[in-house]
Design an enzyme around this catalytic site. Structure first.
Site, mmCIF file in Angstrom:
data_model
loop_
_atom_site.group_PDB
_atom_site.id
_atom_site.type_symbol
_atom_site.label_atom_id
_atom_site.label_comp_id
_atom_site.label_asym_id
_atom_site.label_seq_id
_atom_site.Cartn_x
_atom_site.Cartn_y
_atom_site.Cartn_z
ATOM 1 N N SER A 1 0.847 -1.197 0.000
ATOM 2 C CA SER A 1 0.000 0.000 0.000
ATOM 3 C C SER A 1 0.878 1.241 0.000
ATOM 4 O O SER A 1 1.960 1.229 0.604
ATOM 5 C CB SER A 1 -0.885 0.027 1.244
ATOM 6 N N TYR B 1 -1.596 -0.343 10.340
ATOM 7 C CA TYR B 1 -1.676 -0.838 8.959
ATOM 8 C C TYR B 1 -0.454 -0.393 8.161
ATOM 9 O O TYR B 1 0.164 -1.180 7.447
ATOM 10 C CB TYR B 1 -2.967 -0.306 8.332
HETATM 11 N N1 LIG Z 1 -8.804 -0.977 -1.614
HETATM 12 C C1 LIG Z 1 -7.885 -0.037 -1.420
HETATM 13 O O1 LIG Z 1 -8.178 1.183 -1.472
HETATM 14 C C2 LIG Z 1 -6.450 -0.438 -1.153
HETATM 15 C C3 LIG Z 1 -5.455 0.561 -1.110
HETATM 16 C C4 LIG Z 1 -4.147 0.188 -0.836
HETATM 17 C C5 LIG Z 1 -3.830 -1.128 -0.613
HETATM 18 N N2 LIG Z 1 -4.810 -2.068 -0.661
HETATM 19 C C6 LIG Z 1 -4.426 -3.472 -0.393
HETATM 20 O O2 LIG Z 1 -4.892 -4.291 -1.446
HETATM 21 C C7 LIG Z 1 -5.292 -5.559 -0.924
HETATM 22 C C8 LIG Z 1 -6.732 -5.847 -1.321
HETATM 23 O O3 LIG Z 1 -7.545 -4.792 -0.852
HETATM 24 P P1 LIG Z 1 -9.131 -4.804 -1.087
HETATM 25 O O4 LIG Z 1 -9.641 -3.472 -0.650
HETATM 26 O O5 LIG Z 1 -9.432 -5.274 -2.455
HETATM 27 O O6 LIG Z 1 -9.521 -5.915 -0.009
HETATM 28 P P2 LIG Z 1 -10.956 -6.253 0.662
HETATM 29 O O7 LIG Z 1 -10.920 -5.829 2.077
HETATM 30 O O8 LIG Z 1 -12.067 -5.738 -0.203
HETATM 31 O O9 LIG Z 1 -10.946 -7.852 0.574
HETATM 32 C C9 LIG Z 1 -10.010 -8.603 1.286
HETATM 33 C C10 LIG Z 1 -10.348 -10.077 1.132
HETATM 34 O O10 LIG Z 1 -9.434 -10.797 1.968
HETATM 35 C C11 LIG Z 1 -10.178 -11.737 2.711
HETATM 36 N N3 LIG Z 1 -9.496 -11.988 3.982
HETATM 37 C C12 LIG Z 1 -9.355 -11.096 5.003
HETATM 38 N N4 LIG Z 1 -8.706 -11.677 6.011
HETATM 39 C C13 LIG Z 1 -8.439 -12.954 5.627
HETATM 40 C C14 LIG Z 1 -7.789 -14.049 6.250
HETATM 41 N N5 LIG Z 1 -7.301 -13.945 7.486
HETATM 42 N N6 LIG Z 1 -7.676 -15.210 5.571
HETATM 43 C C15 LIG Z 1 -8.183 -15.329 4.320
HETATM 44 N N7 LIG Z 1 -8.818 -14.328 3.681
HETATM 45 C C16 LIG Z 1 -8.936 -13.146 4.328
HETATM 46 C C17 LIG Z 1 -11.551 -11.123 2.912
HETATM 47 O O11 LIG Z 1 -12.526 -12.110 3.188
HETATM 48 C C18 LIG Z 1 -11.766 -10.417 1.582
HETATM 49 O O12 LIG Z 1 -12.380 -11.249 0.628
HETATM 50 C C19 LIG Z 1 -5.079 -5.490 0.598
HETATM 51 O O13 LIG Z 1 -3.838 -6.056 0.935
HETATM 52 C C20 LIG Z 1 -5.073 -3.995 0.877
HETATM 53 O O14 LIG Z 1 -4.323 -3.663 2.015
HETATM 54 C C21 LIG Z 1 -6.101 -1.755 -0.924
#
Ligand SMILES: NC(=O)c1ccc[n+]([C@@H]2O[C@H](COP(=O)([O-])OP(=O)(O)OC[C@H]3O[C@@H](n4cnc5c(N)ncnc54)[C@H](O)[C@@H]3O)[C@@H](O)[C@H]2O)c1
Length: 257
Positions: free
Chosen positions: A141, A152
């Site tokens: 991130s 985080y």
């Molecule tokens: N969405 C954003 O704005 C954003 C920005 C920067 C970084 N990210 C990173 O990108 C990645 C994906 O983000 P997103 O927003 O698409 O995620 P999200 O929160 O929409 O989905 C995360 C998925 O991971 C699964 N999950 C959570 N904990 C788990 C566990 N312990 N075991 C197995 N599965 C688990 C959840 O069930 C979910 O389906 C993450 O690592 C996040 O930190 C996202």
């Protein structure tokens, strides 16, 4: 068709960036194992197999090492090998100034956003080392420099350090280790919430501060899309990036994190 004959494990594939990555890899010929702890991943898998993509799902808790080991064993048992691992599980659970975090909340953030990547890298390595081949893409991130989510940010800083350090050890063994660092990303409302509790008015204000700071830190003054996050992940995972390792690619509209 960059993923023809490639076996790809995508974690956190039930929704968001992980689900879009899985769909795009399937469209480019990949064989997929979709891992998540939410049963919603079954729907994503069914969607892919309905369009004839070879795909399986695996329900596991990747905050545990046992979950990561079982996932890798399942993928190898089903498809014979793992060519690419995409470590996508993560996401901030709370948004607030650091002095408001409780001890157990800090631990929960690190378990969510650092440990799944640490565990999955450790669990897949013996297999990749044995084959002297493999690619690991960690989803980090740009929030490593940001407000209202220090635990985080610390976890994702750990993901960046893990990526750089493991790349040194893995390169002589034929393995690339890379990361992308997404910025703020537009997505439909999450079916699996990161935090199931309703936000207080104060928490909404702190969350809005994140949105404002993230948007302002970009050169484009907007959030990215899920597709704009998935495309660089596919690039880093593919042989197009064969001379890249140890690198964290910022995907934040010019916000370098
Ligand atoms: N969405 C954003 O704005 C954003 C920005 C920067 C970084 N990210 C990173 O990108 C990645 C994906 O983000 P997103 O927003 O698409 O995620 P999200 O929160 O929409 O989905 C995360 C998925 O991971 C699964 N999950 C959570 N904990 C788990 C566990 N312990 N075991 C197995 N599965 C688990 C959840 O069930 C979910 O389906 C993450 O690592 C996040 O930190 C996202």
């Amino acid at each position: 068709m960059r993923f023809t004959d490639k076996v790809v494990v995508v974690t956190g594939a039930a929704q968001g960036i992980g689900a879009v990555v899985a769909r795009r890899i399937a469209a480019e010929g990949g064989t997929l194992v979709l891992a998540d702890r939410s049963e919603l991943v079954i729907e994503v898998c069914a969607e892919l197999t309905a369009s004839d993509a070879p795909a399986r799902y695996f329900l596991c808790d990747l905050e545990t090492y046992a979950g990561a080991v079982k996932l890798m064993a399942y993928a190898v048992a089903e498809f014979g090998r793992i060519d690419i691992l995409i470590n996508n599980v993560g996401g901030t659970i709370w948004t607030k100034p650091y002095e408001h975090y409780e001890e157990d909340e800090i631990e929960a953030e690190v378990r969510r956003s650092l440990f799944p990547t640490l565990w999955c890298c450790r669990a897949v390595l013996p297999h990749m080392v044995e084959r002297t081949a493999g690619v690991i893409v960690n989803v980090s991130s740009i929030a490593t420099r940001s407000i209202n989510r220090v635990p985080y940010a610390s976890s994702k800083g750990g993901v960046n350090a893990l990526t750089a350090s493991l790349a040194f050890e893995a390169a002589p063994k034929g393995i690339r280790v890379v990361a992308t660092a997404p910025g703020g990303t537009e997505a439909p409302p999450r079916k699996v919430p990161r935090n199931p509790n309703a936000q207080s008015a104060q928490e909404e204000t702190w969350y809005q501060q994140i949105v404002d700071q993230t948007t302002e830190s970009t050169l484009f003054k907007r959030y990215g899309t899920l597709e704009e996050q998935a495309a660089p992940i596919l690039f880093m995972a593919s042989d197009d990036a064969s001379y890249i390792t140890g690198a964290v690619l910022p995907v934040g509209g010019g916000d370098l994190g």
